[in-house]
Design a protein around this motif. Structure first.
Motif, PDB file in Angstrom:
ATOM      1  N   LYS A  24       0.917   4.105  -2.843  1.00 12.16           N
ATOM      2  CA  LYS A  24       0.609   5.481  -2.454  1.00 12.16           C
ATOM      3  C   LYS A  24       1.739   6.426  -2.882  1.00 12.16           C
ATOM      4  O   LYS A  24       1.501   7.508  -3.432  1.00 12.16           O
ATOM      5  CB  LYS A  24       0.409   5.538  -0.935  1.00 12.16           C
ATOM      6  CG  LYS A  24      -0.327   6.767  -0.485  1.00 12.16           C
ATOM      7  CD  LYS A  24      -0.775   6.647   0.961  1.00 12.16           C
ATOM      8  CE  LYS A  24      -1.310   7.983   1.428  1.00 12.16           C
ATOM      9  NZ  LYS A  24      -0.573   8.576   2.505  1.00 12.16           N
TER      10      LYS A  24
ATOM     11  N   SER B 181       1.688   9.353  -5.893  1.00 15.70           N
ATOM     12  CA  SER B 181       2.136  10.707  -5.581  1.00 15.70           C
ATOM     13  C   SER B 181       3.281  11.140  -6.514  1.00 15.70           C
ATOM     14  O   SER B 181       3.326  12.278  -6.995  1.00 15.70           O
ATOM     15  CB  SER B 181       2.558  10.741  -4.115  1.00 15.70           C
ATOM     16  OG  SER B 181       3.178  11.926  -3.817  1.00 15.70           O
TER      17      SER B 181
ATOM     18  N   GLU C 144       0.834  -1.205   0.000  1.00 18.74           N
ATOM     19  CA  GLU C 144       0.000   0.000   0.000  1.00 18.74           C
ATOM     20  C   GLU C 144       0.865   1.249   0.000  1.00 18.74           C
ATOM     21  O   GLU C 144       0.583   2.214  -0.702  1.00 18.74           O
ATOM     22  CB  GLU C 144      -0.904   0.007   1.235  1.00 18.74           C
ATOM     23  CG  GLU C 144      -2.171  -0.802   1.076  1.00 18.74           C
ATOM     24  CD  GLU C 144      -2.989  -0.798   2.353  1.00 18.74           C
ATOM     25  OE1 GLU C 144      -4.183  -0.582   2.268  1.00 18.74           O
ATOM     26  OE2 GLU C 144      -2.390  -1.014   3.426  1.00 18.74           O
TER      27      GLU C 144
END
Ligand SMILES: Cc1cc2nc3c(=O)[nH]c(=O)nc-3n(C[C@H](O)[C@H](O)[C@H](O)COP(=O)(O)O)c2cc1C
Length: 166
Positions: free
Chosen positions: A10, A14, A6
């Motif tokens: 993430k 970004s 995860e």
């Protein structure tokens, strides 16, 4: 707490957001013939001869099945004052065209009014791209006009003035 996968995803999302892009809405008709569309910033020009463009669409997106089925589509490049429209087409709305001015293009897909450019396409090919499909379109007609651009950078939209000195 995020697990390792995860966290990777993430951070990758970004990092992808560091690439400043324009904003498009790709319009088409669903199987019932109803106009629909999806906000897309993965657009790129591809080839002049033959005239081709590409973008990627998430395999889980509702509209993905219509691209795969071969529906003609139009890539509408948004102008600086069309941010509201960009967010509207990024939501799972029943009527994405509510309050949006448009006309039917030569390929049958909707052409949104007031954009910087529009590229009317027919399906050229669709390729696998992980959790996305890469859609390549052959441009059958297009138009472009002067004006300021809408850009997307780090999750938010900005306006990019067109320099007349260029
Ligand atoms: C600025 C911006 C760019 C986006 N670019 C893409 C993209 O390139 N490909 C994609 O599949 N979704 C993209 N999305 C997300 C879709 O627009 C959104 O999930 C939309 O609701 C999908 O519509 P659908 O479920 O009707 O297919 C983007 C969203 C925003 C706000």
């Amino acid at each position: 707490m995020l697990d390792a996968t995860e966290d990777f995803t993430k951070r990758l999302r970004s990092a992808f957001g560091c690439f400043a892009s324009g904003v498009t809405v790709v319009t088409l008709r669903d199987t019932a013939g109803t106009p629909t569309g999806i906000t897309v910033n993965s657009f790129s020009s591809l080839s002049l001869d033959p005239p081709l463009l590409l973008f990627s669409v998430g395999s889980q997106q509702v509209s993905c099945r219509w691209f795969e089925a071969g529906a003609p589509f139009t890539v509408n490049v948004l102008a600086a004052d069309q941010e509201k429209l960009a967010w509207q087409f990024a939501k799972p709305l029943k009527d994405k065209f509510e309050g949006v001015g448009w006309r039917e293009g030569v390929n049958g897909a909707p052409v949104i009014e007031g954009t910087l450019a529009s590229f009317q396409c027919r399906k050229w090919s669709i390729m696998e791209g992980g959790d996305h499909k890469i859609v390549v379109g052959e441009i059958v007609d297009f138009g472009a006009t002067d004006g300021d651009a809408l850009t997307f950078f780090r999750g938010s939209m900005q306006q990019l003035p067109h320099s007349s000195a260029a």
